[in-house]
Design a protein around this motif. Structure first.
Motif, mmCIF file in Angstrom:
data_model
loop_
_atom_site.group_PDB
_atom_site.id
_atom_site.type_symbol
_atom_site.label_atom_id
_atom_site.label_comp_id
_atom_site.label_asym_id
_atom_site.label_seq_id
_atom_site.Cartn_x
_atom_site.Cartn_y
_atom_site.Cartn_z
ATOM 1 N N VAL A 66 20.847 -24.003 -27.218
ATOM 2 C CA VAL A 66 21.356 -23.916 -28.590
ATOM 3 C C VAL A 66 20.253 -24.194 -29.608
ATOM 4 O O VAL A 66 20.024 -23.423 -30.532
ATOM 5 N N GLU A 67 19.555 -25.327 -29.415
ATOM 6 C CA GLU A 67 18.508 -25.695 -30.377
ATOM 7 C C GLU A 67 17.176 -25.022 -30.085
ATOM 8 O O GLU A 67 16.306 -24.984 -30.940
ATOM 9 N N GLY A 68 17.001 -24.525 -28.864
ATOM 10 C CA GLY A 68 15.774 -23.814 -28.504
ATOM 11 C C GLY A 68 14.516 -24.664 -28.532
ATOM 12 O O GLY A 68 13.460 -24.184 -28.951
ATOM 13 N N VAL A 69 14.608 -25.910 -28.076
ATOM 14 C CA VAL A 69 13.416 -26.763 -28.076
ATOM 15 C C VAL A 69 12.380 -26.201 -27.111
ATOM 16 O O VAL A 69 12.703 -25.482 -26.164
ATOM 17 N N ASP A 70 11.118 -26.537 -27.354
ATOM 18 C CA ASP A 70 10.050 -26.035 -26.488
ATOM 19 C C ASP A 70 9.993 -26.817 -25.178
ATOM 20 O O ASP A 70 10.625 -27.852 -25.020
ATOM 21 N N ASP A 71 9.225 -26.286 -24.234
ATOM 22 C CA ASP A 71 9.122 -26.882 -22.901
ATOM 23 C C ASP A 71 8.576 -28.307 -22.955
ATOM 24 O O ASP A 71 8.981 -29.157 -22.172
ATOM 25 N N GLU A 72 7.659 -28.561 -23.878
ATOM 26 C CA GLU A 72 7.053 -29.894 -23.981
ATOM 27 C C GLU A 72 8.102 -30.945 -24.351
ATOM 28 O O GLU A 72 8.159 -32.014 -23.756
ATOM 29 N N LYS A 73 8.942 -30.636 -25.331
ATOM 30 C CA LYS A 73 9.984 -31.590 -25.729
ATOM 31 C C LYS A 73 11.009 -31.748 -24.608
ATOM 32 O O LYS A 73 11.450 -32.863 -24.321
ATOM 33 N N ALA A 74 11.370 -30.662 -23.964
ATOM 34 C CA ALA A 74 12.315 -30.747 -22.849
ATOM 35 C C ALA A 74 11.753 -31.618 -21.736
ATOM 36 O O ALA A 74 12.463 -32.449 -21.156
ATOM 37 N N GLY A 96 28.564 -34.387 -26.437
ATOM 38 C CA GLY A 96 28.771 -34.648 -25.017
ATOM 39 C C GLY A 96 27.756 -35.649 -24.533
ATOM 40 O O GLY A 96 26.750 -35.862 -25.176
ATOM 41 N N VAL A 97 28.054 -36.266 -23.432
ATOM 42 C CA VAL A 97 27.120 -37.260 -22.944
ATOM 43 C C VAL A 97 26.584 -36.944 -21.550
ATOM 44 O O VAL A 97 25.807 -37.701 -21.017
ATOM 45 N N SER A 98 26.977 -35.824 -20.966
ATOM 46 C CA SER A 98 26.425 -35.509 -19.655
ATOM 47 C C SER A 98 24.986 -35.038 -19.831
ATOM 48 O O SER A 98 24.623 -34.437 -20.844
ATOM 49 N N PHE A 99 24.174 -35.314 -18.826
ATOM 50 C CA PHE A 99 22.775 -34.896 -18.870
ATOM 51 C C PHE A 99 22.682 -33.379 -19.014
ATOM 52 O O PHE A 99 21.933 -32.865 -19.841
ATOM 53 N N GLN A 100 23.492 -32.668 -18.225
ATOM 54 C CA GLN A 100 23.471 -31.210 -18.276
ATOM 55 C C GLN A 100 23.891 -30.708 -19.660
ATOM 56 O O GLN A 100 23.315 -29.752 -20.175
ATOM 57 N N GLY A 101 24.890 -31.352 -20.253
ATOM 58 C CA GLY A 101 25.352 -30.944 -21.573
ATOM 59 C C GLY A 101 24.294 -31.119 -22.641
ATOM 60 O O GLY A 101 24.092 -30.253 -23.498
ATOM 61 N N VAL A 102 23.603 -32.248 -22.582
ATOM 62 C CA VAL A 102 22.540 -32.514 -23.568
ATOM 63 C C VAL A 102 21.396 -31.527 -23.375
ATOM 64 O O VAL A 102 20.879 -30.957 -24.336
ATOM 65 N N MET A 103 20.996 -31.297 -22.116
ATOM 66 C CA MET A 103 19.898 -30.359 -21.872
ATOM 67 C C MET A 103 20.281 -28.935 -22.286
ATOM 68 O O MET A 103 19.461 -28.205 -22.833
ATOM 69 N N TRP A 104 21.521 -28.539 -22.039
ATOM 70 C CA TRP A 104 21.984 -27.210 -22.465
ATOM 71 C C TRP A 104 21.871 -27.078 -23.981
ATOM 72 O O TRP A 104 21.373 -26.079 -24.489
ATOM 73 N N GLN A 105 22.342 -28.092 -24.685
ATOM 74 C CA GLN A 105 22.282 -28.072 -26.141
ATOM 75 C C GLN A 105 20.835 -27.945 -26.623
ATOM 76 O O GLN A 105 20.534 -27.122 -27.485
ATOM 77 N N LEU A 106 19.963 -28.765 -26.049
ATOM 78 C CA LEU A 106 18.568 -28.748 -26.486
ATOM 79 C C LEU A 106 17.884 -27.417 -26.172
ATOM 80 O O LEU A 106 17.205 -26.851 -27.024
ATOM 81 N N LEU A 107 18.059 -26.918 -24.950
ATOM 82 C CA LEU A 107 17.348 -25.710 -24.526
ATOM 83 C C LEU A 107 17.981 -24.421 -25.034
ATOM 84 O O LEU A 107 17.289 -23.531 -25.533
#
Length: 193
Positions: free
Chosen positions: A62-70, A49-60
């Motif tokens: 699904v992938e569980g990235v940390d707060d610093e990377k987010a 997906g290319v929406s900002f919300q979609g990318v952030m959802w995936q990162l936070l």
């Protein structure tokens, strides 16, 4: 184009696609350059997906990235958007490396400011004054601000659901004589309507 601000929606940088939010932040050559310089592995195509919300959802979520990377992803996306607006107003197009450097400096300054603002003693919790609407309803909070030096005024709107989740936010500059706005504001706060 929806708001009739521009007549042509083709990206002025790559001339290959419509300058939708997803294109500006992820797939434009300018965006790709910045993400490559950042060493942050954000690939909208990989995420699906290319929406900002979609990318952030995936990162936070699904992938569980940390707060610093987010925080890095959000800040780099903001610098891309900011530079796009600068260019629109006849500013300079900055390289991806300059944008990433600016984003990282901004984050570092923010981190220092947050450390300075940490309370020295225990945090006193204040009672919550916002009450949610009844189930299935929304609550709308509205506020205004006047800026005397700029001779300007604005309004803000926040809509929350019955769980307290933010559903929509809006802030707009109001095109009205400042004197009348100040009088209305003064009368409102005094309870005279």
């Amino acid at each position: 184009m929806r708001r009739i601000v521009v007549q042509d929606d083709v990206c002025e940088i790559c001339k290959e696609a419509s300058k939708m939010t997803g294109h500006v932040l992820w797939s434009c050559s300018k965006a790709k350059e910045a993400w490559e310089c950042s060493k942050v592995n954000v690939c909208a195509a990989r995420i699906g997906g290319v929406s900002f919300q979609g990318v952030m959802w995936q990162l936070l979520m699904v992938e569980g990235v940390d707060d610093e990377k987010a925080a890095r992803v959000v800040t780099i996306a903001w610098t891309l958007w900011h530079n796009r607006n600068e260019m629109w107003n006849e500013g300079v197009r900055k390289s991806g490396q300059v944008l990433v450097q600016w984003a990282m400096e901004y984050l570092a300054e923010y981190g220092v400011a947050m450390e300075l603002n940490e309370p020295a003693g225990p945090v006193v919790e204040h009672p919550v004054v916002w009450t949610p609407p009844r189930s299935g309803c929304f609550k709308i909070n509205v506020d205004g601000a006047t800026f005397s030096k700029q001779k300007d005024a604005g309004i803000g709107v926040l809509i929350r659901d019955d769980k307290g989740r933010v559903e929509a936010v809006l802030s707009r500059k109001i095109e009205a004589p400042l004197r009348e706005i100040l009088v209305c504001k003064m009368l409102f706060w005094r309870g005279i309507r």
